[in-house]
Write a protein that holds these residues in place. Structure first.
Motif, mmCIF file in Angstrom:
data_model
loop_
_atom_site.group_PDB
_atom_site.id
_atom_site.type_symbol
_atom_site.label_atom_id
_atom_site.label_comp_id
_atom_site.label_asym_id
_atom_site.label_seq_id
_atom_site.Cartn_x
_atom_site.Cartn_y
_atom_site.Cartn_z
ATOM 1 N N SER A 53 0.807 -1.223 0.000
ATOM 2 C CA SER A 53 0.000 0.000 0.000
ATOM 3 C C SER A 53 0.836 1.267 0.000
ATOM 4 N N HIS A 54 1.963 1.274 0.715
ATOM 5 C CA HIS A 54 2.760 2.498 0.742
ATOM 6 C C HIS A 54 3.368 2.796 -0.636
ATOM 7 N N GLU A 55 3.513 1.788 -1.469
ATOM 8 C CA GLU A 55 4.034 1.999 -2.822
ATOM 9 C C GLU A 55 2.920 2.338 -3.814
ATOM 10 N N THR A 56 1.816 1.610 -3.760
ATOM 11 C CA THR A 56 0.740 1.844 -4.734
ATOM 12 C C THR A 56 -0.022 3.137 -4.439
ATOM 13 N N LEU A 57 -0.264 3.444 -3.189
ATOM 14 C CA LEU A 57 -0.949 4.681 -2.832
ATOM 15 C C LEU A 57 -0.106 5.897 -3.215
ATOM 16 N N ALA A 58 1.196 5.779 -3.072
ATOM 17 C CA ALA A 58 2.098 6.894 -3.387
ATOM 18 C C ALA A 58 2.043 7.295 -4.860
ATOM 19 N N LYS A 59 1.610 6.393 -5.731
ATOM 20 C CA LYS A 59 1.542 6.693 -7.161
ATOM 21 C C LYS A 59 0.420 7.666 -7.521
ATOM 22 N N TYR A 60 -0.549 7.824 -6.637
ATOM 23 C CA TYR A 60 -1.700 8.683 -6.930
ATOM 24 C C TYR A 60 -1.348 10.155 -6.698
ATOM 25 N N PRO A 61 -1.986 11.043 -7.459
ATOM 26 C CA PRO A 61 -1.694 12.472 -7.270
ATOM 27 C C PRO A 61 -2.159 12.965 -5.901
ATOM 28 N N ASP A 62 -1.513 13.977 -5.403
ATOM 29 C CA ASP A 62 -1.957 14.620 -4.170
ATOM 30 C C ASP A 62 -3.361 15.171 -4.385
ATOM 31 N N TYR A 93 -9.851 4.785 3.523
ATOM 32 C CA TYR A 93 -10.039 3.920 4.674
ATOM 33 C C TYR A 93 -8.820 3.018 4.753
ATOM 34 N N ILE A 94 -8.088 3.090 5.856
ATOM 35 C CA ILE A 94 -6.826 2.354 5.982
ATOM 36 C C ILE A 94 -6.984 1.173 6.930
ATOM 37 N N ASP A 95 -6.738 -0.033 6.386
ATOM 38 C CA ASP A 95 -6.793 -1.258 7.183
ATOM 39 C C ASP A 95 -5.917 -2.316 6.510
ATOM 40 N N ALA A 96 -4.667 -1.975 6.267
ATOM 41 C CA ALA A 96 -3.754 -2.917 5.594
ATOM 42 C C ALA A 96 -2.817 -3.522 6.626
ATOM 43 N N GLY A 97 -1.580 -3.020 6.698
ATOM 44 C CA GLY A 97 -0.651 -3.512 7.706
ATOM 45 C C GLY A 97 -1.167 -3.180 9.096
ATOM 46 N N VAL A 138 0.839 1.322 9.767
ATOM 47 C CA VAL A 138 -0.311 2.223 9.750
ATOM 48 C C VAL A 138 0.157 3.672 9.658
ATOM 49 N N LYS A 139 1.197 4.020 10.384
ATOM 50 C CA LYS A 139 1.726 5.383 10.327
ATOM 51 C C LYS A 139 2.230 5.712 8.930
ATOM 52 N N ARG A 140 2.943 4.779 8.317
ATOM 53 C CA ARG A 140 3.461 5.006 6.960
ATOM 54 C C ARG A 140 2.314 5.216 5.983
ATOM 55 N N ASP A 141 1.296 4.360 6.025
ATOM 56 C CA ASP A 141 0.133 4.531 5.149
ATOM 57 C C ASP A 141 -0.586 5.846 5.437
ATOM 58 N N SER A 142 -0.732 6.189 6.706
ATOM 59 C CA SER A 142 -1.421 7.429 7.090
ATOM 60 C C SER A 142 -0.661 8.660 6.625
ATOM 61 N N ASP A 143 0.645 8.636 6.744
ATOM 62 C CA ASP A 143 1.453 9.780 6.290
ATOM 63 C C ASP A 143 1.299 9.999 4.795
ATOM 64 N N ILE A 144 1.287 8.932 4.021
ATOM 65 C CA ILE A 144 1.090 9.049 2.572
ATOM 66 C C ILE A 144 -0.343 9.487 2.274
ATOM 67 N N ALA A 145 -1.300 8.878 2.958
ATOM 68 C CA ALA A 145 -2.711 9.185 2.732
ATOM 69 C C ALA A 145 -3.028 10.654 2.979
ATOM 70 N N ARG A 146 -2.395 11.229 3.955
ATOM 71 C CA ARG A 146 -2.641 12.641 4.284
ATOM 72 C C ARG A 146 -2.418 13.532 3.064
ATOM 73 N N THR A 147 -1.429 13.220 2.232
ATOM 74 C CA THR A 147 -1.143 14.039 1.043
ATOM 75 C C THR A 147 -2.087 13.703 -0.108
ATOM 76 N N LYS A 148 -2.647 12.518 -0.096
ATOM 77 C CA LYS A 148 -3.515 12.079 -1.196
ATOM 78 C C LYS A 148 -4.968 12.486 -1.010
ATOM 79 N N LEU A 149 -5.321 12.871 0.214
ATOM 80 C CA LEU A 149 -6.694 13.323 0.497
ATOM 81 C C LEU A 149 -6.900 14.755 0.031
#
Length: 156
Positions: A115-124, A131-135, A141-152
């Motif tokens: 998820s941290h790699e595939t989510l990062a590919k999306y534009p900000d 909704y985060i429920d992977a690792g 979770v922190k890594r996914d959340s940090d990336i997600a914050r920029t993608k929202l």
């Protein structure tokens, strides 16, 4: 202050972490409390068999739903006490998920990988809801959340 369980990788909670917290009976109640206009863009990070995906697609009626997962559960003999061969109807995890949403009214995109790699590919500012429920470790979770914050989006 250190975590009360030194062998875990999460920090201790403080009163400031709970200042604006809300308590819900379960994740479905939490999602029902979110006001999201139809036609939005939603991502679910960690889709498993798609039970929550179905709920969110029905509830929010998005224009696009992006499913992030490694899609490897078919390689494990049993999950949640179920035989994966039966759960995924003899298909791979990815094929099962894609087939499940092939006739969906919204566009369903599958992103296979970490998820941290595939989510990062999306534009900000792309998603209205993530909704985060992977690792399940604090660091994952922190890594996914940090990336997600920029993608929202700003009001996502």
């Amino acid at each position: 202050m250190t975590a009360p369980y030194p062998h875990h990788d999460f920090p201790a909670l403080a009163a400031r972490h709970l200042r604006n917290a809300r308590l819900y009976g379960d994740k479905l109640d939490l999602l029902r409390a979110i006001a999201l206009a139809p036609g939005s863009v939603i991502g679910e990070v960690g889709v498993a068999a798609g039970w929550l995906s179905t709920f969110m697609i029905h509830l929010f009626q998005p224009a696009e739903f992006v499913a992030f997962d490694t899609f490897i559960l078919h390689t494990i003999p049993t999950v949640w006490g179920l035989q994966t061969l039966e759960l995924f109807e003899g298909k791979t995890h990815l094929d099962f998920y894609r087939d499940k949403y092939a006739g969906s009214r919204c566009k369903v995109v599958t992103e296979e990988g970490w998820s941290h790699e595939t989510l990062a590919k999306y534009p900000d500012n792309y998603f209205d809801l993530l909704y985060i429920d992977a690792g399940h470790s604090y660091m994952e979770v922190k890594r996914d959340s940090d990336i997600a914050r920029t993608k929202l989006k700003t009001r996502g």
